[in-house]
Structures are given as structure tokens and as C-alpha cells.
Design an enzyme around this catalytic site. Structure first.
Site, mmCIF file in Angstrom:
data_model
loop_
_atom_site.group_PDB
_atom_site.id
_atom_site.type_symbol
_atom_site.label_atom_id
_atom_site.label_comp_id
_atom_site.label_asym_id
_atom_site.label_seq_id
_atom_site.Cartn_x
_atom_site.Cartn_y
_atom_site.Cartn_z
ATOM 1 N N CYS A 176 -14.586 -27.767 8.395
ATOM 2 C CA CYS A 176 -13.467 -26.941 7.947
ATOM 3 C C CYS A 176 -12.176 -27.764 7.998
ATOM 4 C CB CYS A 176 -13.335 -25.696 8.823
ATOM 5 S SG CYS A 176 -11.851 -24.714 8.471
ATOM 6 N N ASP A 180 -8.049 -6.911 0.043
ATOM 7 C CA ASP A 180 -7.229 -7.035 1.250
ATOM 8 C C ASP A 180 -8.033 -6.495 2.418
ATOM 9 O OD1 ASP A 180 -5.930 -4.320 2.569
ATOM 10 O OD2 ASP A 180 -6.570 -4.020 0.494
ATOM 11 N N HIS A 217 -7.588 -20.184 11.520
ATOM 12 C CA HIS A 217 -8.890 -20.592 10.988
ATOM 13 C C HIS A 217 -9.465 -19.505 10.087
ATOM 14 C CE1 HIS A 217 -13.028 -21.854 10.562
ATOM 15 N NE2 HIS A 217 -13.375 -20.640 10.968
ATOM 16 N N CYS A 221 -9.289 -26.466 13.131
ATOM 17 C CA CYS A 221 -10.541 -27.222 13.223
ATOM 18 C C CYS A 221 -10.321 -28.734 13.219
ATOM 19 C CB CYS A 221 -11.476 -26.827 12.087
ATOM 20 S SG CYS A 221 -12.194 -25.174 12.291
ATOM 21 N N ASP A 266 -1.895 8.414 -3.332
ATOM 22 C CA ASP A 266 -3.147 9.144 -3.545
ATOM 23 C C ASP A 266 -3.581 9.845 -2.270
ATOM 24 O OD1 ASP A 266 -3.744 6.808 -2.147
ATOM 25 O OD2 ASP A 266 -5.727 6.612 -3.022
ATOM 26 N N ASP A 305 0.864 -1.184 0.000
ATOM 27 C CA ASP A 305 0.000 0.000 0.000
ATOM 28 C C ASP A 305 0.900 1.234 0.000
ATOM 29 O OD1 ASP A 305 -1.965 1.862 0.385
ATOM 30 O OD2 ASP A 305 -2.785 0.965 2.196
ATOM 31 N N SER A 306 0.428 2.312 -0.594
ATOM 32 C CA SER A 306 1.266 3.503 -0.761
ATOM 33 C C SER A 306 1.509 4.276 0.527
ATOM 34 C CB SER A 306 0.634 4.442 -1.782
ATOM 35 O OG SER A 306 -0.537 5.037 -1.248
ATOM 36 N N GLY A 307 0.686 4.037 1.533
ATOM 37 C CA GLY A 307 0.812 4.778 2.785
ATOM 38 C C GLY A 307 -0.158 5.932 2.919
ATOM 39 N N GLY A 308 -0.867 6.253 1.843
ATOM 40 C CA GLY A 308 -1.772 7.399 1.885
ATOM 41 C C GLY A 308 -2.885 7.258 2.905
ATOM 42 N N TYR A 309 -3.462 6.079 2.999
ATOM 43 C CA TYR A 309 -4.561 5.870 3.950
ATOM 44 C C TYR A 309 -4.067 6.027 5.385
ATOM 45 C CZ TYR A 309 -8.034 3.431 6.763
ATOM 46 O OH TYR A 309 -8.946 3.108 7.743
ATOM 47 N N GLY A 351 -10.972 4.558 -1.760
ATOM 48 C CA GLY A 351 -11.915 5.458 -1.101
ATOM 49 C C GLY A 351 -13.218 4.828 -0.669
ATOM 50 N N GLN A 354 -10.271 7.362 -7.528
ATOM 51 C CA GLN A 354 -10.923 8.051 -6.425
ATOM 52 C C GLN A 354 -12.171 8.763 -6.952
ATOM 53 O OE1 GLN A 354 -10.460 7.731 -3.337
ATOM 54 N NE2 GLN A 354 -8.374 6.982 -3.046
ATOM 55 N N CYS A 392 -9.078 -26.702 8.098
ATOM 56 C CA CYS A 392 -7.901 -25.999 8.612
ATOM 57 C C CYS A 392 -7.301 -26.747 9.797
ATOM 58 C CB CYS A 392 -8.256 -24.570 9.000
ATOM 59 S SG CYS A 392 -9.006 -24.370 10.638
#
Length: 375
Positions: free
Chosen positions: A308, A270, A339, A313, A146, A92-96, A220, A193, A310
Site C-alpha cells: 500500500c 458515501d 490508510h 504503510c 425525503d 445530505d438532506s438530513g432526512g436520514y 433507502g 425511494q 499510503c
């Protein structure tokens, strides 16, 4: 060497399934990327993240530039070697994070000046610095820098942020292309955006397409607008982006959000939800979320989710996991997280299979009816 190749193998309505081929491996789509913000998917070993079915994970520019520092990671051989993950990483660019975590932020045409949430030191994150950090980390998929504003912001504010983000997208492209060997093997995604305004979204998409990117993100959203508003935006936003490139919905999300977004043509996701929820005692199941801290699980001898496959489980009962979580034992967070990651990857595999078989509507309706039954 395959730098970046996106292949759509099948479509069902707007939904697509296929794969992204890169030097470090193939990414099956629709794909869910576990979040490894600070060079770790919390409570999980890298090999166990891979065993859950994850083809790619996410790292974060903001956190890693502050600690341990991108230059340090580069000296130590790059992020893949540093954290022991050999497959693709998207950063991620870091903007958030600049907007959501930092104090005393000041946005200018140059970038964002901010105070670190760790120690208050001042930093500047610009398009050029964001791309440089991602290059130092050795990211496989680099995100353009962004400016994020809430999806519910006034149109004037959303328009100004979108237009600035498009100027920053051009700067990000130029800086990425200066990257030599890294640019020759990595990919760059632009971020659409425009809030909840269809015309702003279209203007943003057109500007990004004019610059040219390997993939395109819908940014956004998942910032407080609600499920219905998000879906309404996704009714048009993905279709404004190139059909032959991956479409990535950032920060999403809940299982039902993912299903609805796949229906609308999204290929990548993500979210911190499966790991964060695992650490706080919430398990995802086909019958909806389960709060393992609830006293009713203290004597239950079935797994978190019957059927499940996993490791949690297949080896442990609800009563034991309940005990671990209530006792604050580290193993409780590990088992719950494991899980949840398996659940998310099984969700994605089910969606891929349904698209390939041209039965997505039936599969999605059955999943959502069962998942939301107790809501």
C-alpha cells in the site's frame, strides 16, 4: 463556468466510468465520498483527505444546522472556507439523521418535527428548510429532502413514504430554483425511494424524472436489509433512472458492496465505514479487514497492508500502530483512518481503470475472491 456536466467515458456492461465537471473541480466516477458529517472528516486534515485521492466529500444538513448552525457558517464564508476544503461538497438532506438520531419525531405533510439529539430543543425540518440550510452552507451538490423508512417496512408504509418523498422532491426543486446565485452554480439530486418493491421504485423514478434533477440517488438501502437484498434491488433500481445522469447509492458501504453496486451501474458512494473503522482499530486491506488490536500484531514489522502506498504503510509498522491503538493514542486513529481512506480511493481507481479497459468482471471477481477469502 461549468455548473454541472456528467460525461460517461466508457462502459463495461452496466458499469460506467467518467467524470462530473463542476465549478470547484472534477469528480471522477465511480467516486467514493468520505463523510465529513460535522464539517470534518474525522481524524484527518483536509489536505490529507485530498491526498488520498478524494475529489469530493459529504457534509450533513442535520448536524450542521444544529451545531454550529447554518446561518453562522454562512456568516463565516460558507462551509468550504469554514473547514478548509476547496473542492466540491455534497450535503445530505438530513432526512436520514432526523429518523435515526432524533427523539419524538412527528412526520407531517409539512416536514418532520423533532427533538435535537444534542439538547432536546424542538426543530422543524421541511423540504424548504433543508434546501435553505444547504444553500447557506454553500453546498455544490444539494440533496432533495425525503422520508426514509426501513427497507423491510410493510409495502403500505413504504408506498406512503415514497409518495410523500416525491411530493417533497417537487417542493425541494421549487425551493432550490429560488436560490439565485447558488442555484446557478450548484446541482440538485433527487432520491428514489420504495423499499425493496420494484414497482414502487419505478413509480418513484418516474416521479423524479418528471420533476427533473441533475442526478439521482438510490435511497433507502444499507439500512438493515442485507447484502443479497441490496444487490437484488440494485439489479433493477439504477436502470429505472436516467442513463445520462449520475446515480448515487447513499450510505454504501463495505468494499464488496461497492464493487457489486458499480457492476450494476452506480456512480457515487458515501459511507462512514472507513473513518469509523479506523477509529476503532479496523484496517481495510485487499485480504479483508484486519483488527489491529489483536495481540498477534504486537511484534509484526510489516505495514498494515504490504504494497500500500499510503503514508501510514510507507512509514509505520503494524507493531507501532497496534501499540498506538491499544494505548488509545490519537495518532493511532489518525494513521488507521488515513490508510482506510487511501484503500477506498485505490479501490475506486481500480474499478475506474477496469471499466475503461473492459475487464471489470475479471477485476471484480479477483478482488472479491481475495477480499472474502478469510470471511
Amino acid at each position: 463556468m461549468t455548473r454541472f456536466l456528467f460525461n460517461i467515458a466508457a462502459m463495461d456492461g452496466k458499469a460506467r466510468t467518467g467524470a462530473i465537471a463542476m465549478e470547484r473541480g472534477e469528480i471522477r466516477t465511480p467516486a467514493f465520498m468520505p463523510v465529513g458529517t460535522a464539517a470534518t472528516v474525522k481524524a484527518m486534515k483536509p489536505q490529507d483527505v485530498r491526498s488520498s485521492g478524494a475529489d469530493i466529500i459529504l457534509g450533513n444538513t442535520y448536524h450542521l444546522m444544529l451545531r454550529p448552525g447554518a446561518e453562522r457558517v454562512a456568516r463565516l464564508g460558507g462551509l468550504h472556507r469554514f473547514m478548509g476544503w476547496e473542492r466540491p461538497i455534497l450535503t445530505d438532506s438530513g432526512g436520514y439523521q432526523v429518523m435515526s438520531l432524533s427523539e419524538l419525531t412527528k412526520v407531517s405533510e409539512e416536514g418532520v418535527s423533532f427533538a435535537s439529539h444534542l439538547d432536546g430543543t424542538r426543530h422543524m425540518l421541511s423540504p424548504e428548510r433543508s434546501i435553505e440550510v444547504q444553500r447557506l452552507l454553500g453546498s455544490d451538490i444539494v440533496m432533495a429532502f425525503d422520508q426514509l423508512v426501513p427497507a423491510t417496512a410493510a409495502r403500505e408504509e413504504a408506498a406512503a413514504a415514497m409518495e410523500r418523498s416525491m411530493r417533497w422532491a417537487k417542493c425541494s426543486r421549487v425551493e432550490f430554483d429560488r436560490g439565485g446565485q447558488h442555484a446557478a452554480r450548484a446541482a440538485l439530486f433527487g432520491i428514489q425511494q420504495g423499499g425493496l418493491d420494484e414497482r414502487l421504485r419505478k413509480a418513484s423514478a418516474d416521479a423524479l424524472i418528471d420533476v427533473g434533477f441533475d442526478g439521482y440517488a438510490v435511497g433507502g438501502l444499507a439500512v438493515g436489509e442485507g447484502h443479497e437484498a441490496m444487490c437484488a434491488c440494485l439489479d433493477y433500481a439504477p436502470a429505472q433512472l436516467p442513463e445520462d445522469k449520475p446515480r448515487y447509492l447513499m450510505g454504501v458501504g463495505k468494499p464488496d458492496d461497492i464493487v457489486e453496486a458499480v457492476r450494476r451501474g452506480i456512480d457515487m458512494f458515501d459511507c462512514v465505514l472507513p473513518t469509523r473503522s479506523g477509529r476503532t482499530g479496523q484496517a481495510f486491506t485487499a485480504d479483508g479487514p484486519l483488527n489491529i488490536r489483536n495481540a498477534r500484531f504486537a511484534d509484526e514489522q510489516e505495514p498494515l497492508e504490504p504494497g500500500c502506498p499510503c503514508p501510514t504503510c510507507t512509514k509505520f509498522e503494524r507493531a507501532y500502530v497496534h501499540h498506538l491503538v491499544r494505548s488509545g493514542e490519537i495518532l493511532g486513529a489518525m494513521l488507521m483512518t488515513e490508510h482506510n481512506l487511501w484503500f477506498y480511493q485505490r479501490l475506486m481507481q481500480g474499478l475506474r481503470d477496469a471499466i475503461a479497459a473492459h475487464r471489470l468482471d475479471e477485476h471484480a471477481s479477483q478482488f472479491l475472491s481475495r477480499y472474502r477469502r478469510l470471511a
